[in-house]
Motif scaffolding. Sequence first.
Motif, PDB file in Angstrom:
ATOM      1  N   ALA A  94       0.920  -1.285  -0.072  1.00  0.00           N
ATOM      2  CA  ALA A  94       0.006  -0.056   0.190  1.00  0.00           C
ATOM      3  C   ALA A  94       0.907   1.242  -0.089  1.00  0.00           C
ATOM      4  O   ALA A  94       1.953   1.142   0.503  1.00  0.00           O
ATOM      5  CB  ALA A  94      -0.736   0.014   1.282  1.00  0.00           C
ATOM      6  N   PRO A  95       0.311   2.423  -0.703  1.00  0.00           N
ATOM      7  CA  PRO A  95       1.211   3.680  -0.585  1.00  0.00           C
ATOM      8  C   PRO A  95       1.376   3.985   0.865  1.00  0.00           C
ATOM      9  O   PRO A  95       0.695   4.020   1.638  1.00  0.00           O
ATOM     10  CB  PRO A  95       0.405   4.334  -1.326  1.00  0.00           C
ATOM     11  CG  PRO A  95      -0.621   3.740  -2.266  1.00  0.00           C
ATOM     12  CD  PRO A  95      -0.834   2.563  -1.372  1.00  0.00           C
ATOM     13  N   ASP A 102      -8.954   4.620   4.524  1.00  0.00           N
ATOM     14  CA  ASP A 102      -8.968   4.591   3.087  1.00  0.00           C
ATOM     15  C   ASP A 102      -8.491   3.241   2.351  1.00  0.00           C
ATOM     16  O   ASP A 102      -9.065   2.786   1.267  1.00  0.00           O
ATOM     17  CB  ASP A 102      -7.841   5.585   2.580  1.00  0.00           C
ATOM     18  CG  ASP A 102      -8.300   6.962   2.996  1.00  0.00           C
ATOM     19  OD1 ASP A 102      -9.605   6.977   3.153  1.00  0.00           O
ATOM     20  OD2 ASP A 102      -7.281   7.721   3.425  1.00  0.00           O
ATOM     21  N   LEU A 103      -7.654   2.458   2.944  1.00  0.00           N
ATOM     22  CA  LEU A 103      -7.287   1.164   2.476  1.00  0.00           C
ATOM     23  C   LEU A 103      -8.525   0.239   2.490  1.00  0.00           C
ATOM     24  O   LEU A 103      -8.846  -0.638   1.535  1.00  0.00           O
ATOM     25  CB  LEU A 103      -5.957   0.744   3.193  1.00  0.00           C
ATOM     26  CG  LEU A 103      -5.516  -0.843   2.795  1.00  0.00           C
ATOM     27  CD1 LEU A 103      -5.486  -0.647   0.924  1.00  0.00           C
ATOM     28  CD2 LEU A 103      -4.492  -1.252   3.335  1.00  0.00           C
ATOM     29  N   SER A 144       1.736   2.894   6.674  1.00  0.00           N
ATOM     30  CA  SER A 144       3.194   2.545   6.859  1.00  0.00           C
ATOM     31  C   SER A 144       3.777   2.532   8.237  1.00  0.00           C
ATOM     32  O   SER A 144       4.638   2.179   8.749  1.00  0.00           O
ATOM     33  CB  SER A 144       3.776   3.542   6.206  1.00  0.00           C
ATOM     34  OG  SER A 144       3.510   4.968   6.492  1.00  0.00           O
ATOM     35  N   GLU A 145       2.836   2.886   9.048  1.00  0.00           N
ATOM     36  CA  GLU A 145       3.104   3.160  10.674  1.00  0.00           C
ATOM     37  C   GLU A 145       2.951   1.938  11.695  1.00  0.00           C
ATOM     38  O   GLU A 145       3.397   1.701  12.723  1.00  0.00           O
ATOM     39  CB  GLU A 145       2.272   4.385  11.238  1.00  0.00           C
ATOM     40  CG  GLU A 145       2.625   5.658  10.618  1.00  0.00           C
ATOM     41  CD  GLU A 145       1.882   6.676  11.324  1.00  0.00           C
ATOM     42  OE1 GLU A 145       2.182   8.056  11.033  1.00  0.00           O
ATOM     43  OE2 GLU A 145       0.905   6.596  12.081  1.00  0.00           O
TER      44      GLU A 145
END
Length: 267
Positions: A94-95, A102-103, A144-145
């Motif tokens: 994922a970005p 949102d994902l 990403s966190e």
Amino acid sequence: MNQRSGQPGLVATRVTLGYDRRTVSSDLSFTVPRGELTAIIGPNGCGKSTLLRALAKTNRPSQGAVTLDGRPVAQFRPKEFARRLALLPQDPVAPDTLRVRDLVSRGRHPHHSVLRQWMPGDAEVVDRAMSATGVAELADRFVSELSGGQRQRVWLAMVIAQDTEYVLLDEPTSFLDIAHQVELLHLCQDMRDAGRTVVAVLHDLNQAARYASQLVVMHEGRIVAQGEPRTVLTAALVSTVFGLEAEIVSDPQTGAPMVVPLARVRG
């Protein structure tokens, strides 16, 4: 999400599968057991993930065909196919700037049209999926966190939100601690009980036997056994396929077969 009883369902017929010029499976046929939670098990490199990706239309057979309700999966438009089948691969990406909600919301995209990008009820579906996977409190965090286990549960929430008849999971318990592994397998059972057909590649034989209603055993690119865990999982099969000498006992909680490796004799 409608079960199409009487239809042939998801079927691979005499497929040859591989990557580049390396063949993994030849002349392989498999009909996905409809309405079941099926675990595909086997040693590393035997073709489990390759078969799963072929069923999900991400690995095209060089010979043979994969069909859904008698129609080649290659003929389905992407959104049309995504309304019928969801795949969670081993290493989804994922970005970095994408937030959890949102994902998960991306699971609703196959149900949208050009004119309507968000439908009535979508928010509730997304909320239920996040609640079921225990990630609701992470909704505003960046993906990403998150830890590996948290990310895996977020991806599963997206798959649940996609609301498909078929759910294919490639090693879904990776990165999860034992408690979350069990929670995920319970979610798989819940999806099965709700009428979905679930297929998961698993490495833990005891988890597969305890939670799946059907086992598919692969070895050297072939399906060597298929059926209910108590009829499939034998000491002879574990020895032949996995090279492990073990005793098969009854799970004290569920009665499912449980693999107990023989103790090493020292001296």
